[in-house]
Design a protein around this motif. Structure first.
Motif, PDB file in Angstrom:
ATOM      1  N   THR A  28      33.992  33.343  51.310  1.00 44.26           N
ATOM      2  CA  THR A  28      33.724  32.138  50.794  1.00 44.26           C
ATOM      3  C   THR A  28      32.358  31.985  49.793  1.00 44.26           C
ATOM      4  N   LEU A  29      31.498  32.856  50.083  1.00 42.86           N
ATOM      5  CA  LEU A  29      30.224  32.760  49.266  1.00 42.86           C
ATOM      6  C   LEU A  29      30.417  33.483  48.140  1.00 42.86           C
ATOM      7  N   LEU A  30      31.255  34.613  47.990  1.00 41.37           N
ATOM      8  CA  LEU A  30      31.734  35.122  46.663  1.00 41.37           C
ATOM      9  C   LEU A  30      32.500  34.424  45.870  1.00 41.37           C
ATOM     10  N   ASP A  31      33.371  33.518  46.332  1.00 41.27           N
ATOM     11  CA  ASP A  31      34.261  32.622  45.610  1.00 41.27           C
ATOM     12  C   ASP A  31      33.355  31.672  45.039  1.00 41.27           C
ATOM     13  N   LEU A  32      32.430  30.952  45.891  1.00 44.37           N
ATOM     14  CA  LEU A  32      31.396  29.945  45.102  1.00 44.37           C
ATOM     15  C   LEU A  32      30.779  30.363  44.175  1.00 44.37           C
ATOM     16  N   PHE A  33      30.125  31.728  43.984  1.00 40.86           N
ATOM     17  CA  PHE A  33      29.303  32.064  43.022  1.00 40.86           C
ATOM     18  C   PHE A  33      29.884  32.934  41.999  1.00 40.86           C
ATOM     19  N   MET A  34      31.328  33.424  42.125  1.00 41.86           N
ATOM     20  CA  MET A  34      31.820  34.181  41.104  1.00 41.86           C
ATOM     21  C   MET A  34      32.165  33.188  39.883  1.00 41.86           C
ATOM     22  N   PRO A  35      32.158  33.763  38.829  1.00 37.99           N
ATOM     23  CA  PRO A  35      32.561  33.168  37.546  1.00 37.99           C
ATOM     24  C   PRO A  35      34.122  32.413  37.706  1.00 37.99           C
ATOM     25  N   LYS A  36      34.408  31.121  37.074  1.00 40.91           N
ATOM     26  CA  LYS A  36      35.546  30.563  37.196  1.00 40.91           C
ATOM     27  C   LYS A  36      36.698  31.509  36.828  1.00 40.91           C
ATOM     28  N   ASN A  37      36.673  32.021  35.591  1.00 45.39           N
ATOM     29  CA  ASN A  37      37.316  32.801  34.914  1.00 45.39           C
ATOM     30  C   ASN A  37      37.362  34.221  35.477  1.00 45.39           C
ATOM     31  N   GLN A  38      36.851  34.526  36.447  1.00 42.56           N
ATOM     32  CA  GLN A  38      37.000  35.734  36.880  1.00 42.56           C
ATOM     33  C   GLN A  38      38.308  36.009  38.185  1.00 42.56           C
ATOM     34  N   ASP A  39      39.153  37.078  38.007  1.00 47.98           N
ATOM     35  CA  ASP A  39      40.169  37.199  38.538  1.00 47.98           C
ATOM     36  C   ASP A  39      39.747  37.379  40.147  1.00 47.98           C
ATOM     37  N   ARG A  40      40.379  36.437  41.094  1.00 47.45           N
ATOM     38  CA  ARG A  40      40.022  36.365  42.373  1.00 47.45           C
ATOM     39  C   ARG A  40      40.769  37.348  43.353  1.00 47.45           C
ATOM     40  N   ARG A  41      41.410  38.325  42.701  1.00 45.95           N
ATOM     41  CA  ARG A  41      42.356  39.150  43.619  1.00 45.95           C
ATOM     42  C   ARG A  41      41.550  40.250  44.238  1.00 45.95           C
ATOM     43  N   ILE A  42      40.228  40.127  43.722  1.00 47.73           N
ATOM     44  CA  ILE A  42      39.074  41.295  44.300  1.00 47.73           C
ATOM     45  C   ILE A  42      38.877  40.641  45.865  1.00 47.73           C
ATOM     46  N   PRO A 103      51.347  33.019  40.482  1.00 48.73           N
ATOM     47  CA  PRO A 103      51.652  31.724  40.343  1.00 48.73           C
ATOM     48  C   PRO A 103      51.846  31.016  39.167  1.00 48.73           C
ATOM     49  N   LYS A 104      52.630  30.340  38.780  1.00 51.02           N
ATOM     50  CA  LYS A 104      52.986  29.758  37.382  1.00 51.02           C
ATOM     51  C   LYS A 104      52.687  28.262  37.390  1.00 51.02           C
ATOM     52  N   ASP A 105      52.106  27.827  38.347  1.00 50.85           N
ATOM     53  CA  ASP A 105      51.953  26.268  38.463  1.00 50.85           C
ATOM     54  C   ASP A 105      50.516  25.826  38.648  1.00 50.85           C
ATOM     55  N   GLY A 106      49.463  26.661  37.712  1.00 52.54           N
ATOM     56  CA  GLY A 106      48.203  26.223  37.955  1.00 52.54           C
ATOM     57  C   GLY A 106      47.683  26.597  39.089  1.00 52.54           C
ATOM     58  N   MET A 107      48.166  27.350  40.243  1.00 51.33           N
ATOM     59  CA  MET A 107      47.487  27.404  41.420  1.00 51.33           C
ATOM     60  C   MET A 107      46.255  28.747  41.348  1.00 51.33           C
ATOM     61  N   LYS A 108      46.464  29.348  40.439  1.00 50.99           N
ATOM     62  CA  LYS A 108      45.618  30.419  40.237  1.00 50.99           C
ATOM     63  C   LYS A 108      44.067  30.114  40.504  1.00 50.99           C
ATOM     64  N   GLU A 109      43.429  28.760  40.068  1.00 52.39           N
ATOM     65  CA  GLU A 109      42.249  28.398  40.303  1.00 52.39           C
ATOM     66  C   GLU A 109      41.750  28.268  41.622  1.00 52.39           C
ATOM     67  N   TYR A 110      43.047  28.222  42.705  1.00 54.00           N
ATOM     68  CA  TYR A 110      42.604  28.055  44.050  1.00 54.00           C
ATOM     69  C   TYR A 110      42.809  29.425  44.759  1.00 54.00           C
ATOM     70  N   HIS A 111      43.160  30.470  43.934  1.00 50.08           N
ATOM     71  CA  HIS A 111      43.301  31.750  44.701  1.00 50.08           C
ATOM     72  C   HIS A 111      42.348  32.371  45.659  1.00 50.08           C
ATOM     73  N   GLY A 112      41.108  31.992  45.113  1.00 49.67           N
ATOM     74  CA  GLY A 112      39.919  32.289  46.380  1.00 49.67           C
ATOM     75  C   GLY A 112      40.033  31.626  47.531  1.00 49.67           C
ATOM     76  N   GLU A 113      40.344  30.340  47.646  1.00 45.75           N
ATOM     77  CA  GLU A 113      40.356  29.647  48.791  1.00 45.75           C
ATOM     78  C   GLU A 113      41.685  30.099  49.699  1.00 45.75           C
ATOM     79  N   PHE A 114      42.858  30.751  48.747  1.00 49.56           N
ATOM     80  CA  PHE A 114      43.809  31.139  49.481  1.00 49.56           C
ATOM     81  C   PHE A 114      43.577  32.281  50.518  1.00 49.56           C
ATOM     82  N   PHE A 115      42.654  33.112  50.220  1.00 47.22           N
ATOM     83  CA  PHE A 115      42.596  34.370  50.684  1.00 47.22           C
ATOM     84  C   PHE A 115      41.587  34.121  52.137  1.00 47.22           C
ATOM     85  N   TYR A 116      40.320  33.395  52.077  1.00 47.96           N
ATOM     86  CA  TYR A 116      39.628  32.859  53.086  1.00 47.96           C
ATOM     87  C   TYR A 116      40.123  32.133  54.068  1.00 47.96           C
TER      88      TYR A 116
END
Length: 503
Positions: A28-42, A103-116
Motif C-alpha cells: 500500500t505504501l509503495l504504491d502510494l509513493f511510486m511514480p505514476k508511470n512506473q510499472d506496478r508489477r514489482i 489489461p487493454k481497458d485502462g486498468m493499468k493505473e489501478y494495478h497496484g491496488e489489484f495486488f494488495y
C-alpha cells in the motif's frame, strides 16, 4: 485485558497472518509513493514472496499441537493448517496470473491496488480457517467479501465489470444479512459467540421451542453461506461476476474464495449444528436431521450448473457454471457426513485448485490475444500454440473427471463417500449423470482447440507467470491423479485426522 495478558499469548500462531498483513501494508505504501508511470508489477512479485513466506511459516507449524489464543477466538488446529496450505498455494498461483495480466481497458493505473487487495482478501480467508468464534468468523468473511467486491469492479471503465461488481455487492449484502441473522439466533439461545462454548451448551438442548429456533438458525446460515459458495438456487450472481471481473479475479473467486466458503460452512455447521441435540440429550444432532436439505441443494447445484453450462458461448460464463457444478460435488461430500468427509473435501479442493487455475491461465492469455472471450476463439489453438492446447486439454480432462487425473480421484473419493455409513444412492446417481453431462461442454472446448481451423494463425508468447501456473497445474493434475497418496498421506500424517477440530 492488560499488557501482561497480551504478552502471555503465543502470537507465533498468527505468524502467517502477520506476514500477509505486513506485506499488504508495505505494498500500500509503495504504491502510494511510486511514480505514476512506473510499472506496478514489482508489487506483485513482492506479494508472491510474502505469500511464499507465509506458506513456509504454515509448513513449519504443521507438526505443532493445537494452539488457542485470545480466549479461544483464534485456533491453530489441524483443520486451520490444512486449509491454509490450500489458500496460500492458490493465492500464489493467482498472483502469478496477476503479474502477467495485460489489461487493454485502462486498468493499468489501478494495478497496484489489484495486488494488495488480493492480500487483504486472502487474509480474511486465513482468519476464517482459524476462527473459534462467530465474531472472528464474520470479520474474516467480511474482509474477504469487501475486498472481492472491489476487485470485481476494478475495471472502472468497463460496463460489464461495473455491472458484475454491483450484482456481487447486492447479492453479497443480502447473503451476509441472512447469515448474520441466523448467527444472532445461535447467540440468543446460548449467550455466547465462542464455538466450543456453544457446542457444549447445545449438546444438552431439550426445549422443543429452542430446537425449532435452532433449526431456523441453521436454514438461515446455510442459505446465507450458499450464496458465498454459488450453490443453486443462490448462484444468480456468479455468471455475471465471473464474466465481468478481470480474469485473475475470476480465478481467485472460483478457487480461493470458494475454498474459504467451504471453510466457514464446515466451521459453523459442524461446530454448532453437528453437536446440537435435536430431541434432548443423547439424540441425533440437528445437522443429521438437515441432511435432506443439504442433499437437495447439492443435487440442484450439480444439475443446474452442468445443464446451463451446455448453452454457454462465453468461456468465462461456462466456467462460472462449471464452478457452480463443482460446488455441488463438494456439497455431496458434506451431505454424506461420514468419516472420510474431511479427506474427500480437502483433496477435491486441492485438485480443483490446480486444474481450474491452470485453465484460467490459458483463458487469460487467449482473451488478451483475441480481445474476446468466446469459445469459438479457441478454434485452431493447437496450431497456434501446441503447448497451450495440450495443457488446456489435460486440464479439461481433469475437470471432467477422467481416470489418470486428480479430478477423477477427487470425484471418486466423494462417490465412495456416499456409500460410507448411510448410503445416498440418489446423490451418487445424480453425481454420475451430471458428470457425464459435463463431458459435452468440456469436450466442446477441446473440439474447438484440436479439430477446428484457426481464423488467425499468429503465434502466442507465453509470459513467465502464465508458464509457471501452467507447469504447476498440469504436473499436479497428472501427479495427484496417478499417485493420489502423495497428497492423502501428507494429510493423514500431519493433521491428525482433524481430531482436534472440536477440542
Amino acid at each position: 485485558m492488560d499488557i501482561k495478558a497480551l504478552e502471555s499469548f503465543n502470537w507465533g500462531a498468527m505468524t502467517p497472518e502477520f506476514i500477509i498483513v505486513g506485506v499488504a501494508a508495505v505494498l500500500t505504501l509503495l504504491d502510494l509513493f511510486m511514480p505514476k508511470n512506473q510499472d506496478r508489477r514489482i508489487l506483485g512479485w513482492i506479494g508472491i514472496v510474502g505469500i511464499f513466506a507465509a506458506l513456509i511459516s504454515v509448513m513449519g507449524m504443521i507438526d505443532q499441537g493445537t494452539v488457542s489464543i485470545l480466549n479461544d477466538t483464534f485456533r491453530l488446529d489441524g483443520f486451520g493448517k490444512a486449509f491454509k496450505v490450500l489458500l496460500l498455494v492458490g493465492a500464489a498461483l493467482v498472483m502469478f496470473l496477476a503479474v502477467s495480466y495485460e489489461p487493454k481497458d485502462g486498468m493499468k493505473e489501478y494495478h497496484g491496488e489489484f495486488f494488495y487487495l488480493f492480500l487483504t482478501a486472502l487474509l480474511g480467508a486465513m482468519v476464517m480457517t482459524s476462527s473459534g468464534d462467530l465474531i472472528t468468523l464474520f470479520i474474516g468473511l467480511e474482509l474477504l467479501s469487501i475486498s472481492s467486491y472491489i476487485l470485481a469492479g476494478m475495471r472502472k471503465r468497463n460496463d460489464a465489470s461495473n455491472e458484475s461488481a454491483m450484482k456481487y455487492v447486492i447479492n453479497g449484502g443480502i447473503s451476509t444479512a441472512i447469515t448474520l441473522f441466523g448467527m444472532s439466533y445461535v447467540y440468543g439461545l446460548t449467550g455466547t459467540t465462542n464455538l466450543l462454548s456453544i457446542a457444549g451448551q447445545l449438546q444438552s438442548l431439550a426445549d422443543g421451542q429452542h430446537v425449532y429456533l435452532l433449526g431456523l438458525a441453521f436454514l438461515m446460515i446455510f442459505v446465507g453461506l450458499s450464496f458465498k459458495l454459488a450453490a443453486a438456487p443462490y448462484h444468480m450472481w456468479a455468471p455475471d461476476v465471473y464474466q465481468g471481473a478481470p480474469t485473475p479475479v475470476t480465478a481467485f473467486l472460483s478457487v480461493v474464495s470458494k475454498t474459504a466458503g467451504f471453510v466457514i460452512v464446515i466451521r459453523i455447521l459442524l461446530s454448532v449444528f453437528g453437536v446440537a441435540a435435536s430431541e434432548g440429550p443423547g439424540s441425533a444432532p440437528i445437522l443429521y436431521k438437515m441432511q435432506d436439505y443439504i442433499s437437495f441443494i447439492a443435487a440442484a447445484t450439480m444439475i443446474i450448473g452442468n445443464v446451463v453450462a451446455l448453452k454457454q458461448t462465453n468461456i468465462k460464463r461456462m466456467f462460472a457454471y462449471s464452478s457452480i457444478a463443482h460446488a455441488g460435488y463438494i456439497l455431496v461430500a458434506f451431505a454424506s457426513m461420514n468419516f472420510i468427509m474431511f479427506d474427500a473435501i480437502w483433496f477435491y479442493l486441492l485438485a480443483y485448485l490446480f486444474m481450474n487455475l491452470g485453465a484460467f491461465a490459458v483463458i487469460q492469455l487467449v482473451s488478451e490475444k483475441t480481445g474476446t472471450e468466446r469459445i469459438a476463439d479457441y478454434a485452431g489453438l493447437y496450431r497456434r500454440s501446441p503447448v497451450l492446447a495440450v495443457a488446456m486439454g489435460i486440464l479439461l480432462v481433469s475437470l471432467a473427471g477422467f481416470p489418470g487425473t486428480a479430478g477423477f480421484i477427487g470425484k471418486l473419493n466423494i462417490f465412495i463417500g456416499t456409500f460410507a455409513g448411510e448410503s445416498h444412492y440418489v446423490l451418487a446417481s445424480i453425481m454420475i449423470a451430471t458428470t457425464v453431462i459435463s463431458y459435452f461442454y468440456y469436450f466442446g472446448v477441446m473440439t474447438q482447440i484440436f479439430f477446428r481451423p484457426a481464423a488467425d494463425e499468429s503465434k502466442f508468447n507465453i509470459p513467465f507467470g502464465i508458464l509457471v501456473v501452467l507447469i504447476v497445474a498440469v504436473v499436479a493434475s497428472v501427479l495427484f491423479g496417478v499417485a493420489p497418496n502423495l497428497a492423502l498421506d501428507f494429510l493423514h500424517n500431519h493433521f491428525n485426522q482433524f481430531a482436534d477440530f472440536l477440542q
